[in-house]
Write a protein that holds these residues in place. Structure first.
Motif, PDB file in Angstrom:
ATOM      1  N   ALA A  69       0.847  -1.191   0.000  1.00  0.00           N
ATOM      2  CA  ALA A  69       0.000   0.000   0.000  1.00  0.00           C
ATOM      3  C   ALA A  69       0.879   1.235   0.000  1.00  0.00           C
ATOM      4  O   ALA A  69       1.980   1.232   0.555  1.00  0.00           O
ATOM      5  CB  ALA A  69      -0.922   0.008   1.214  1.00  0.00           C
ATOM      6  N   ARG A  70       0.369   2.298  -0.621  1.00  0.00           N
ATOM      7  CA  ARG A  70       1.106   3.563  -0.664  1.00  0.00           C
ATOM      8  C   ARG A  70       0.594   4.553   0.377  1.00  0.00           C
ATOM      9  O   ARG A  70       1.203   5.592   0.599  1.00  0.00           O
ATOM     10  CB  ARG A  70       0.997   4.181  -2.058  1.00  0.00           C
ATOM     11  CG  ARG A  70       1.466   3.263  -3.179  1.00  0.00           C
ATOM     12  CD  ARG A  70       1.441   3.973  -4.531  1.00  0.00           C
ATOM     13  NE  ARG A  70       1.591   3.017  -5.612  1.00  0.00           N
ATOM     14  CZ  ARG A  70       0.585   2.536  -6.321  1.00  0.00           C
ATOM     15  NH1 ARG A  70      -0.635   2.933  -6.062  1.00  0.00           N
ATOM     16  NH2 ARG A  70       0.794   1.662  -7.284  1.00  0.00           N
ATOM     17  N   VAL A  71      -0.546   4.237   0.988  1.00  0.00           N
ATOM     18  CA  VAL A  71      -1.156   5.128   1.972  1.00  0.00           C
ATOM     19  C   VAL A  71      -1.276   4.385   3.297  1.00  0.00           C
ATOM     20  O   VAL A  71      -1.709   3.229   3.334  1.00  0.00           O
ATOM     21  CB  VAL A  71      -2.547   5.605   1.506  1.00  0.00           C
ATOM     22  CG1 VAL A  71      -3.245   6.414   2.601  1.00  0.00           C
ATOM     23  CG2 VAL A  71      -2.421   6.433   0.232  1.00  0.00           C
ATOM     24  N   GLY A  72      -0.884   5.044   4.371  1.00  0.00           N
ATOM     25  CA  GLY A  72      -1.047   4.485   5.704  1.00  0.00           C
ATOM     26  C   GLY A  72      -2.127   5.248   6.457  1.00  0.00           C
ATOM     27  O   GLY A  72      -2.028   6.471   6.617  1.00  0.00           O
ATOM     28  N   LEU A  73      -3.160   4.557   6.888  1.00  0.00           N
ATOM     29  CA  LEU A  73      -4.239   5.147   7.687  1.00  0.00           C
ATOM     30  C   LEU A  73      -3.996   4.757   9.139  1.00  0.00           C
ATOM     31  O   LEU A  73      -4.196   3.602   9.519  1.00  0.00           O
ATOM     32  CB  LEU A  73      -5.596   4.635   7.201  1.00  0.00           C
ATOM     33  CG  LEU A  73      -6.822   4.989   8.046  1.00  0.00           C
ATOM     34  CD1 LEU A  73      -7.005   6.497   8.144  1.00  0.00           C
ATOM     35  CD2 LEU A  73      -8.077   4.323   7.473  1.00  0.00           C
ATOM     36  N   LEU A  74      -3.528   5.711   9.942  1.00  0.00           N
ATOM     37  CA  LEU A  74      -3.214   5.395  11.328  1.00  0.00           C
ATOM     38  C   LEU A  74      -4.454   4.892  12.061  1.00  0.00           C
ATOM     39  O   LEU A  74      -5.504   5.540  12.047  1.00  0.00           O
ATOM     40  CB  LEU A  74      -2.661   6.627  12.047  1.00  0.00           C
ATOM     41  CG  LEU A  74      -1.256   7.094  11.649  1.00  0.00           C
ATOM     42  CD1 LEU A  74      -0.878   8.340  12.434  1.00  0.00           C
ATOM     43  CD2 LEU A  74      -0.223   5.992  11.874  1.00  0.00           C
ATOM     44  N   CYS A  75      -4.317   3.738  12.683  1.00  0.00           N
ATOM     45  CA  CYS A  75      -5.390   3.153  13.491  1.00  0.00           C
ATOM     46  C   CYS A  75      -4.792   2.862  14.861  1.00  0.00           C
ATOM     47  O   CYS A  75      -3.996   1.930  15.011  1.00  0.00           O
ATOM     48  CB  CYS A  75      -5.920   1.880  12.836  1.00  0.00           C
ATOM     49  SG  CYS A  75      -7.233   1.077  13.780  1.00  0.00           S
ATOM     50  N   LEU A  76      -5.157   3.666  15.850  1.00  0.00           N
ATOM     51  CA  LEU A  76      -4.511   3.631  17.159  1.00  0.00           C
ATOM     52  C   LEU A  76      -5.529   3.220  18.222  1.00  0.00           C
ATOM     53  O   LEU A  76      -6.233   4.067  18.787  1.00  0.00           O
ATOM     54  CB  LEU A  76      -3.922   5.009  17.481  1.00  0.00           C
ATOM     55  CG  LEU A  76      -3.035   5.623  16.377  1.00  0.00           C
ATOM     56  CD1 LEU A  76      -2.539   6.996  16.798  1.00  0.00           C
ATOM     57  CD2 LEU A  76      -1.871   4.705  16.035  1.00  0.00           C
ATOM     58  N   LEU A 129      -5.209   1.934  -2.427  1.00  0.00           N
ATOM     59  CA  LEU A 129      -4.578   0.898  -1.618  1.00  0.00           C
ATOM     60  C   LEU A 129      -4.079   1.518  -0.318  1.00  0.00           C
ATOM     61  O   LEU A 129      -3.320   2.491  -0.339  1.00  0.00           O
ATOM     62  CB  LEU A 129      -3.410   0.269  -2.372  1.00  0.00           C
ATOM     63  CG  LEU A 129      -3.758  -0.461  -3.672  1.00  0.00           C
ATOM     64  CD1 LEU A 129      -2.482  -0.910  -4.369  1.00  0.00           C
ATOM     65  CD2 LEU A 129      -4.671  -1.651  -3.410  1.00  0.00           C
ATOM     66  N   PHE A 130      -4.493   0.957   0.807  1.00  0.00           N
ATOM     67  CA  PHE A 130      -4.069   1.516   2.085  1.00  0.00           C
ATOM     68  C   PHE A 130      -3.808   0.410   3.091  1.00  0.00           C
ATOM     69  O   PHE A 130      -4.333  -0.695   2.995  1.00  0.00           O
ATOM     70  CB  PHE A 130      -5.111   2.496   2.634  1.00  0.00           C
ATOM     71  CG  PHE A 130      -6.416   1.856   3.058  1.00  0.00           C
ATOM     72  CD1 PHE A 130      -6.659   1.547   4.386  1.00  0.00           C
ATOM     73  CD2 PHE A 130      -7.403   1.570   2.120  1.00  0.00           C
ATOM     74  CE1 PHE A 130      -7.860   0.963   4.776  1.00  0.00           C
ATOM     75  CE2 PHE A 130      -8.606   0.991   2.498  1.00  0.00           C
ATOM     76  CZ  PHE A 130      -8.838   0.682   3.830  1.00  0.00           C
ATOM     77  N   ASP A 131      -2.958   0.734   4.040  1.00  0.00           N
ATOM     78  CA  ASP A 131      -2.646  -0.141   5.153  1.00  0.00           C
ATOM     79  C   ASP A 131      -3.049   0.587   6.427  1.00  0.00           C
ATOM     80  O   ASP A 131      -3.339   1.794   6.402  1.00  0.00           O
ATOM     81  CB  ASP A 131      -1.146  -0.455   5.147  1.00  0.00           C
ATOM     82  CG  ASP A 131      -0.804  -1.686   5.966  1.00  0.00           C
ATOM     83  OD1 ASP A 131      -1.727  -2.340   6.478  1.00  0.00           O
ATOM     84  OD2 ASP A 131       0.398  -1.984   6.100  1.00  0.00           O
ATOM     85  N   GLY A 189       9.221   3.703  10.856  1.00  0.00           N
ATOM     86  CA  GLY A 189       8.034   2.862  10.890  1.00  0.00           C
ATOM     87  C   GLY A 189       7.011   3.198   9.827  1.00  0.00           C
ATOM     88  O   GLY A 189       6.122   2.392   9.540  1.00  0.00           O
ATOM     89  N   LEU A 190       7.114   4.391   9.232  1.00  0.00           N
ATOM     90  CA  LEU A 190       6.147   4.830   8.223  1.00  0.00           C
ATOM     91  C   LEU A 190       6.795   5.058   6.863  1.00  0.00           C
ATOM     92  O   LEU A 190       6.135   5.534   5.939  1.00  0.00           O
ATOM     93  CB  LEU A 190       5.471   6.131   8.685  1.00  0.00           C
ATOM     94  CG  LEU A 190       4.725   6.072  10.019  1.00  0.00           C
ATOM     95  CD1 LEU A 190       4.309   7.478  10.450  1.00  0.00           C
ATOM     96  CD2 LEU A 190       3.507   5.166   9.926  1.00  0.00           C
ATOM     97  N   SER A 191       8.048   4.729   6.722  1.00  0.00           N
ATOM     98  CA  SER A 191       8.811   5.129   5.538  1.00  0.00           C
ATOM     99  C   SER A 191       8.308   4.499   4.248  1.00  0.00           C
ATOM    100  O   SER A 191       8.601   5.004   3.156  1.00  0.00           O
ATOM    101  CB  SER A 191      10.293   4.789   5.734  1.00  0.00           C
ATOM    102  OG  SER A 191      10.462   3.396   5.971  1.00  0.00           O
ATOM    103  N   GLN A 192       7.545   3.400   4.326  1.00  0.00           N
ATOM    104  CA  GLN A 192       7.075   2.752   3.101  1.00  0.00           C
ATOM    105  C   GLN A 192       5.886   3.458   2.473  1.00  0.00           C
ATOM    106  O   GLN A 192       5.486   3.128   1.356  1.00  0.00           O
ATOM    107  CB  GLN A 192       6.708   1.287   3.370  1.00  0.00           C
ATOM    108  CG  GLN A 192       5.481   1.072   4.246  1.00  0.00           C
ATOM    109  CD  GLN A 192       5.831   0.939   5.708  1.00  0.00           C
ATOM    110  OE1 GLN A 192       6.696   1.648   6.222  1.00  0.00           O
ATOM    111  NE2 GLN A 192       5.174   0.009   6.386  1.00  0.00           N
TER     112      GLN A 192
END
Length: 292
Positions: free
Chosen positions: A47-54, A82-84, A95-98
């Motif tokens: 995925a190219r987008v990270g959706l923070l889920c805390l 596409l998201f993670d 931790g977020l570099s990808q």
């Protein structure tokens, strides 16, 4: 079963069969997973987008965050982005570099070291989309200026786009536009002709690790398919195409598989500047696109 396979990299194989009702379909898919285990083995989310889920936000009384994340999951899926979903442990160095972009929605509590990790991500070229409310307290609920740690010099936090975009409300219908403004690139990967693909079609992707037989695997699901043991056959959806960064495809072999097919289906690959267009065969229920 197709859903579990697409989002669990083959997890549908573990579903308990109910052959008295769905025997033919279950056999079809279990045979597919068995015969093509290489499509699911040794894969990691792509995925190219990270959706923070805390989840700790909810433990601290911030239930808005989880509700906003749930809404954004639907909006991103509808937009074929596409998201993670990185969690607390990702808020650390590298931790977020990808990710090309990270979305932080309704996060009220953030440890100073977590805010600093966001700052390092932005300084390293990452893009941050924030949605109010912004962090204002640490994990002990003590007030502090969290923004001073992740809004780095030269970044913009007012919505006029640079490395950080701040939104005051949840962008359910405009999330793809907001990400496009933030990153300068098209975030969606699935289209029908020149228009976005129907929202009833979902896409997910996995990348191969050292143990995998494939470099990238994309999964397409048609949620518009009729359900039930007496449902009519699904009506195939045609003119679908994946639009991917050209470096993912150039010089690679592309194959398309679906349950019941004895051989790969045909796919037309066109390279246009920085974008590769993969014109796919009609989608009935489930397809897998492998790029090697």
């Amino acid at each position: 079963m197709a859903e579990a396979a697409a989002y669990g990299s083959g997890g549908g194989f573990l579903i308990r069969p109910q052959y008295d009702r769905f025997g033919p379909a279950l056999k079809l898919y279990r045979d597919f997973f068995t015969d093509h285990a290489d499509l699911y083995t040794g894969m990691a989310p792509h995925a190219r987008v990270g959706l923070l889920c805390l989840p700790e936000q909810k433990l601290m009384g911030n239930t808005d965050h989880i509700e906003m994340v749930q809404g954004l999951c639907r909006a991103l899926s509808d937009a074929h982005v596409l998201f993670d979903m990185p969690m607390e442990e990702a808020l650390a160095p590298d931790g977020l570099s990808q990710y090309d972009a990270v979305i932080m929605a309704g996060v009220k509590y953030l440890a100073p070291e977590q805010a600093s990790a966001l700052g390092e991500y932005v300084r390293g070229g990452g893009r941050l989309l924030t949605i109010d409310p912004l962090p204002s307290h640490d994990l002990l609920m003590r007030p502090y200026d969290a923004a001073s740690l992740y809004v780095v010099p030269g970044a913009v936090a007012r919505g006029d786009a640079d490395t950080i975009v701040r939104l005051e409300s949840l962008p359910m219908r405009t999330i793809a536009d907001d990400l496009r403004t933030l990153t300068g690139a098209e975030p969606a990967v699935l289209f029908r002709g020149d228009a976005p693909a129907p929202r009833s079609i979902r896409v997910n992707a996995w990348r191969g690790t050292a143990a995998a037989a494939h470099g990238l695997v994309y999964h397409l699901l048609n949620y518009g398919s009729p359900l039930g043991d007496s449902a009519a056959p699904p009506e195939p959806v045609d003119s679908l195409s994946l639009r991917l960064p050209v470096e993912e495809v150039r010089g690679k072999r592309v194959s398309v598989w679906e349950p019941g097919a004895e051989a790969p289906l045909s796919v037309d690959v066109r390279l246009d500047g920085d974008t590769a267009h993969l014109d796919l065969p009609p989608l009935s229920v489930y397809q897998v696109v492998a790029i090697d």
